[in-house]
Design a protein around this motif. Structure first.
Motif, short mmCIF file in Angstrom:
data_model
loop_
_atom_site.label_atom_id
_atom_site.label_comp_id
_atom_site.label_asym_id
_atom_site.label_seq_id
_atom_site.Cartn_x
_atom_site.Cartn_y
_atom_site.Cartn_z
N ASP A 145 0.83 -1.20 0.00
CA ASP A 145 0.00 0.00 0.00
C ASP A 145 0.87 1.26 0.00
OD1 ASP A 145 -2.94 1.00 0.61
OD2 ASP A 145 -1.58 2.15 1.89
N ALA A 146 0.51 2.21 -0.84
CA ALA A 146 1.32 3.41 -1.00
C ALA A 146 1.48 4.18 0.31
CB ALA A 146 0.69 4.31 -2.06
N ALA A 147 0.45 4.17 1.16
CA ALA A 147 0.50 4.94 2.40
C ALA A 147 0.97 4.10 3.59
CB ALA A 147 -0.87 5.53 2.70
N ARG A 148 0.64 2.81 3.59
CA ARG A 148 0.88 1.98 4.77
C ARG A 148 2.05 1.01 4.62
NH1 ARG A 148 -4.35 2.38 3.30
NH2 ARG A 148 -5.87 3.19 4.79
N GLY A 149 2.48 0.75 3.40
CA GLY A 149 3.52 -0.24 3.17
C GLY A 149 2.93 -1.64 3.02
N LEU A 150 3.74 -2.65 3.24
CA LEU A 150 3.30 -4.03 3.08
C LEU A 150 2.24 -4.39 4.11
CD1 LEU A 150 6.74 -5.83 2.55
CD2 LEU A 150 5.14 -5.05 0.79
N ARG A 151 1.18 -5.08 3.65
CA ARG A 151 0.13 -5.56 4.54
C ARG A 151 -0.32 -6.95 4.07
NH1 ARG A 151 1.85 -2.03 7.05
NH2 ARG A 151 0.80 -0.35 8.20
N VAL A 152 -0.17 -7.94 4.95
CA VAL A 152 -0.58 -9.32 4.64
C VAL A 152 -2.06 -9.46 4.93
CG1 VAL A 152 -0.27 -11.76 5.23
CG2 VAL A 152 1.71 -10.21 5.20
#
Length: 322
Positions: free
Chosen positions: A260-267
């Motif tokens: 995610d552009a704002a949050r980074g990696l998210r599983v």
């Protein structure tokens, strides 16, 4: 068919022709004779069943008789390895794994405790978050309606125990939530960015042997249609944390994440089985099927992290003619 061949059974085989052919190719590399058995609700109309050496019908995996039917078949046909291909059958097969082992059949499945976590998406998110794995913010529709959480819209909704993209959707506001749902649901923050599937192999001792991410360039019916392998140290680190959080994870699994552009990696998803995109990892050189067959036949597991970056899969429609 021959009595000297190593016999592998693929359950809920459906359209998984690519997977069974990965195993055929792996057996050839090992110099093993392989006999592919497959089952489904209607094996006569299953491409993978019709492409196999032997096929048979089974009840639904939720039927109490499902495991007993498989046990009887495995005993009668000297099946050495049973490979499940869908999530709903994992609970029953994990619990019954010792019964299969008693007749000489190894079930490719993780521990019942691990399956209980990955089959419950709310529990998955909580377990991974506690272990430091980046996951999307997660809650339930009930918690939002009751005002127990302060939620930001839009959100993604899906069944907590769902699979194959069933029941998923985007919710734009609390007013869009249904008064009730036929099964437990979860809400997660809506993520935007490149989506990855990560195929991993955990050996019999619990060591992570291979991590093969591919970016999902195109998706159809919930499975990757076009994908390309990429090496990313940050994704490998996430994989290590997942294995640490799920100590009963064994063999082949895959997980999905969004950068995610704002949050980074998210599983946001874990499947403790061969995923639909595994053939790309196989083509890249992961050797997962080969590793399982080697282990079953008394050899050493050979899943490798020496795989090719930039391997690309472009799927197209094919047919099995009868």
């Amino acid at each position: 068919m021959t009595d000297r061949a190593l016999r592998v059974l693929f359950t809920s085989a459906g359209r998984r022709v690519e997977l069974t052919r990965c195993f055929r190719a792996a057996a050839g590399k090992l110099g093993l004779g392989l006999e592919v058995h497959a089952c489904d609700l209607d094996p006569e109309l299953s491409a993978a069943c019709r492409d196999s050496d032997a096929r048979f019908a089974v009840p639904r995996c939720t039927d109490p008789a499902y495991v007993d039917v498989l046990l009887e078949y495995c005993a009668a046909n000297a099946i050495r390895l049973l490979v499940p291909t869908i999530d709903p059958e994992l609970d029953a097969l994990a619990s019954a794994a010792p019964r299969f082992a008693a007749i000489g059949t190894t079930v490719h499945v993780s521990s019942p405790e691990t399956i209980a976590v990955v089959r419950d998406k709310a529990l998955t998110a909580a377990t991974l978050a506690e272990a430091g794995v980046p996951v999307p913010r997660t809650t339930t529709p009930e918690a939002v309606r009751d005002g127990a959480v302060d939620w930001h819209w839009p959100a993604f909704i899906k069944p907590s125990g769902g699979s194959a993209s069933r029941g998923i959707g985007v919710v734009r506001s609390a007013a869009d939530l249904a008064p009730s749902y036929p099964e437990p649901m979860i809400l997660q923050e809506l993520l935007e960015g490149e989506e990855y599937t990560v195929n991993i192999y955990v050996d019999r001792d619990g060591a992570l042997r291979s991590v093969i991410p591919h970016v999902r360039l195109s998706v159809r019916a919930g499975e990757v249609e076009k994908g390309r392998t990429v090496r990313r140290d940050d994704i490998e680190d996430v994989a290590r944390r997942i294995v640490e959080a799920l100590p009963g994870l064994r063999g082949v699994a895959c997980f999905q994440l969004i950068d995610d552009a704002a949050r980074g990696l998210r599983v946001f998803e874990i499947n403790a089985r061969f995923g639909g995109g595994y053939p790309l990892a196989d083509h890249a050189g992961g050797r997962f099927a080969e590793s399982l067959l080697a282990s079953i036949s008394g050899g050493e597991e050979c899943a490798s992290n020496s795989w090719t970056e930039g391997a690309t899969m472009l799927r197209y429609d094919a047919a099995v003619f009868v």
